[in-house]
Design a protein around this motif. Sequence first.
Motif, short mmCIF file in Angstrom:
data_model
loop_
_atom_site.label_atom_id
_atom_site.label_comp_id
_atom_site.label_asym_id
_atom_site.label_seq_id
_atom_site.Cartn_x
_atom_site.Cartn_y
_atom_site.Cartn_z
N CYS A 1 0.84 -1.20 0.00
CA CYS A 1 0.00 0.00 0.00
C CYS A 1 0.87 1.24 0.00
CB CYS A 1 -0.93 -0.04 1.20
SG CYS A 1 -2.12 1.29 1.19
N THR A 2 2.10 1.10 0.50
CA THR A 2 3.02 2.26 0.50
C THR A 2 3.23 2.76 -0.93
OG1 THR A 2 4.12 1.25 2.37
CG2 THR A 2 5.26 3.08 1.33
N ASN B 1 -4.61 4.13 11.67
CA ASN B 1 -3.30 4.03 12.30
C ASN B 1 -2.85 5.46 12.57
OD1 ASN B 1 -0.63 3.67 13.00
ND2 ASN B 1 0.06 3.07 10.94
N ASP C 1 -7.48 4.66 2.53
CA ASP C 1 -6.50 3.62 2.89
C ASP C 1 -7.17 2.69 3.90
OD1 ASP C 1 -4.48 2.18 4.18
OD2 ASP C 1 -3.06 3.85 4.19
N TYR D 1 -6.31 -1.97 7.22
CA TYR D 1 -6.71 -2.73 8.43
C TYR D 1 -8.18 -3.15 8.37
CZ TYR D 1 -2.25 -0.92 9.99
OH TYR D 1 -0.91 -0.63 10.05
N SER E 1 -3.92 -3.90 1.14
CA SER E 1 -2.76 -4.74 0.85
C SER E 1 -2.89 -6.08 1.56
CB SER E 1 -1.46 -4.02 1.23
OG SER E 1 -1.21 -4.11 2.61
N LYS F 1 -1.30 -6.83 6.20
CA LYS F 1 -1.88 -6.85 7.55
C LYS F 1 -2.78 -8.06 7.72
CE LYS F 1 -0.22 -2.69 7.30
NZ LYS F 1 1.12 -2.39 7.78
N LYS G 1 5.01 -6.98 0.55
CA LYS G 1 4.69 -5.74 -0.16
C LYS G 1 3.82 -5.96 -1.40
CE LYS G 1 6.10 -2.37 1.24
NZ LYS G 1 5.60 -1.55 2.39
C1 LIG Z 1 -2.33 3.16 7.37
C2 LIG Z 1 -1.28 2.41 6.63
N1 LIG Z 1 -1.24 2.49 5.30
C3 LIG Z 1 -0.32 1.83 4.58
C4 LIG Z 1 0.63 1.05 5.19
C5 LIG Z 1 1.65 0.35 4.36
O1 LIG Z 1 1.18 -0.85 3.88
P1 LIG Z 1 2.14 -1.85 3.08
O2 LIG Z 1 2.97 -2.57 4.07
O3 LIG Z 1 1.18 -2.71 2.34
O4 LIG Z 1 2.99 -1.03 2.17
C6 LIG Z 1 0.63 0.92 6.58
C7 LIG Z 1 1.64 0.11 7.26
O5 LIG Z 1 1.86 0.18 8.43
C8 LIG Z 1 -0.36 1.62 7.32
O6 LIG Z 1 -0.40 1.55 8.65
#
Ligand SMILES: Cc1ncc(COP(=O)(O)O)c(C=O)c1O
Length: 389
Positions: A95-96, A169, A197, A200, A227, A230, A238
């Motif tokens: 998701c990053t 988060n 996003d 979770y 993604s 989690k 990833k």
């Molecule tokens: C709110 C949020 N978005 C995105 C991510 C990143 O997700 P990914 O590991 O799939 O890149 C995180 C990871 O901690 C997150 O907490």
Amino acid sequence: MTVARRLKPFGESVFATMSRLALEHGAVNLGQGFPDFDPPKFVREAAKQAIDQGFCQYGRSAGLLEVTRALAPQLKQTTGNSYDPEREITVTAGCTETIAAALLGLLDPGDEVIMFDPSYDSYAACVAMAGGVARRIALRGPTFRIEEAALREVASPRTRIILLNSPHNPTGRIFDEAELRAVARLAQERNIIVISDEVYEQITFTRAHLSIASLSGMAERTLVLSSLGKTYSCTGWKIGWAAGPSALNEAVRAAHQFLTFCCATPLQCSAVGAMASGSAYQEQLRRDYGVRRQIALEELRSAGFTPIEPEGSYFIVAPITHLGLGSDTQAAEALVREARVATIPVSAFCAEPAQTGLYLRFAFCKQEATLREAGRRLRAWTAQRPARV
Ligand SMILES: Cc1ncc(COP(=O)(O)O)c(C=O)c1O
């Protein structure tokens, strides 16, 4: 000296810093949010089989079609929307990368993005990389609610995107229908795109996750991000995705093709195995996290903290003023060095921490023994503190 001006203010990511300090001090790491247990066997087997079956070369840039086809029914379940696997779902490197690709693909210099304080640390950095301007709204503890008046105050003719994250988060909030409707009203009135996003989405406790894309009039202006990391305990793999109307996917793809082109093919295939596991796995996941959440709350309380019960996600925030240690960063440093428990100061997710309040974030995506050991260390540290004064 050499880092570009637009990235200089962000420094080293707080997760990297706290994980390094955790190693240095032999600390139990409740800082960075990665599970200390393995992904389920069916996900690991799917990746191994894909390697053996020759899924080892570049694939379709927007994601293997067998993967986007497997994601569509799951997205239908979480959003109520039917996304076309060819044009409306894009697979990214976690998701990053989805966040980065969406912002780079959608923003022109000077465009404004409304986001919440606190929010995941990559949001502001990606807005800066894309030449955009972050406009933040404080979620004030201990309730961390979205207030419509505050939203309207920061909205401007330059607002292009609202960046939302629920379950949230670090606060553990699951924004309720009234809060999401406030965001949706503004987005529709001002023709604003919503990036939601939802990584979770399956880790929920006190209320069900509600995707803003499921609200009337929102599917056509929302990119839903999620993604594998989690839900399937494989944060290092990833594999992430974006789902939304084709015009928004085109923007994501325009950036993604030059960021990574495509992501690891055998790990993409693990998503097909993951989606085949269905709702029984997800229900078990929620039960398991419910138990970890209870243990973490119990341990924190027994060490003198007053944690805020999270509605979702695998994080708990707890106020730190009773520790008398100054800022949350000072408290996190004292805990990692003296109690040997790593946490994340919530101010690291904020532009204006004073408005949110002083909190530490504890990740509870850990085995019971890890959570118990953290509790034991925190209790021991608390017990010996008055003697040092
Ligand atoms: C709110 C949020 N978005 C995105 C991510 C990143 O997700 P990914 O590991 O799939 O890149 C995180 C990871 O901690 C997150 O907490």
